[in-house]
Enzyme design. Sequence first.
Site, PDB file in Angstrom:
ATOM      1  N   LYS A  80      -9.870  33.216  33.535  1.00 11.10           N
ATOM      2  CA  LYS A  80      -8.568  33.140  32.872  1.00 11.10           C
ATOM      3  C   LYS A  80      -7.476  32.883  33.902  1.00 11.10           C
ATOM      4  O   LYS A  80      -7.394  33.563  34.913  1.00 11.10           O
ATOM      5  CB  LYS A  80      -8.260  34.452  32.143  1.00 11.10           C
ATOM      6  CG  LYS A  80      -9.041  34.615  30.858  1.00 11.10           C
ATOM      7  CD  LYS A  80      -8.753  35.944  30.202  1.00 11.10           C
ATOM      8  CE  LYS A  80      -7.475  35.924  29.409  1.00 11.10           C
ATOM      9  NZ  LYS A  80      -7.254  37.231  28.723  1.00 11.10           N
TER      10      LYS A  80
HETATM   11  C1  E4P Z   1      -6.200  37.485  25.337  1.00 15.82           C
HETATM   12  O1  E4P Z   1      -7.008  37.022  26.096  1.00 15.82           O
HETATM   13  C2  E4P Z   1      -5.401  38.692  25.636  1.00 15.82           C
HETATM   14  O2  E4P Z   1      -6.224  39.646  26.277  1.00 15.82           O
HETATM   15  C3  E4P Z   1      -4.856  39.380  24.424  1.00 15.82           C
HETATM   16  O3  E4P Z   1      -5.199  38.774  23.221  1.00 15.82           O
HETATM   17  C4  E4P Z   1      -3.479  39.913  24.547  1.00 15.82           C
HETATM   18  O4  E4P Z   1      -3.068  40.483  23.349  1.00 15.82           O
HETATM   19  P1  E4P Z   1      -1.908  41.553  23.194  1.00 15.82           P
HETATM   20  O5  E4P Z   1      -0.679  40.831  22.795  1.00 15.82           O
HETATM   21  O6  E4P Z   1      -2.407  42.452  22.086  1.00 15.82           O
HETATM   22  O7  E4P Z   1      -1.785  42.281  24.503  1.00 15.82           O
END
Ligand code: E4P
Length: 220
Positions: A86
């Site tokens: 990522k």
């Molecule tokens: C995606 O890869 C992220 O980890 C995640 O969906 C972030 O979501 P949040 O807005 O609930 O922190």
Amino acid sequence: MKIFLDTANIDEIRKAFSLGVLDGVTTNPSLAAKENKNFDQLVKEILEVFKGTDGIVNLEVVSEKADDMTREGLKLANISKNVVVKIPCIEEGLKACKILSKAKVRVNVTLCFSASQALLAAKNGAYFISPFIGRLDDQNDNGMRVVEEIKKIYMNYSFKTQILVASVRTARQVVEAAVIGADVCTVPYGVFEKLYKHPLTDIGQKKFLEDWYSYKARFR
Ligand code: E4P
């Protein structure tokens, strides 16, 4: 549509995996920070769950310069064939995405909040783009509209980048993502449970069993 679990919690991952419907996991630095073990141990345990499968484990870089992100990304990708790296959708991240993608490392461009970001990520070879719909909705924006735009753009130009709908808050949003034709939806464990739990199913099953046992009792 693939379903990923949005967590670094090993118990949640094991429970969801045992249902047979889980295609992978997304972690991020904040999710890792919630766990009470060091990152290497965390990653080892998560990868163990997906051993021998094509399950995808998304691990995020924390470097801030393209060269460092690239080095860190290569290190993460080398841990296992299940790892997808990522990278945040910032200038340095887009540069690192291009370099890593050219080196055949699968990159998930994360923290995406607009279709223009998704367009650039796809041009630089991203394997996944992660629009954060919940955080957009929190800002009184429309996260799903961004997903629709990305889908249209990727279809217009036959981009191979897969749309991974992230920051999901409800089971309804998972259905909406599937209707749009997103490739993946990542959900926290609470939402994952809501994908299969339904009060009418529980009531119906209770009644079926009650009726069955009273019927059996009549012919004892
Ligand atoms: C995606 O890869 C992220 O980890 C995640 O969906 C972030 O979501 P949040 O807005 O609930 O922190």
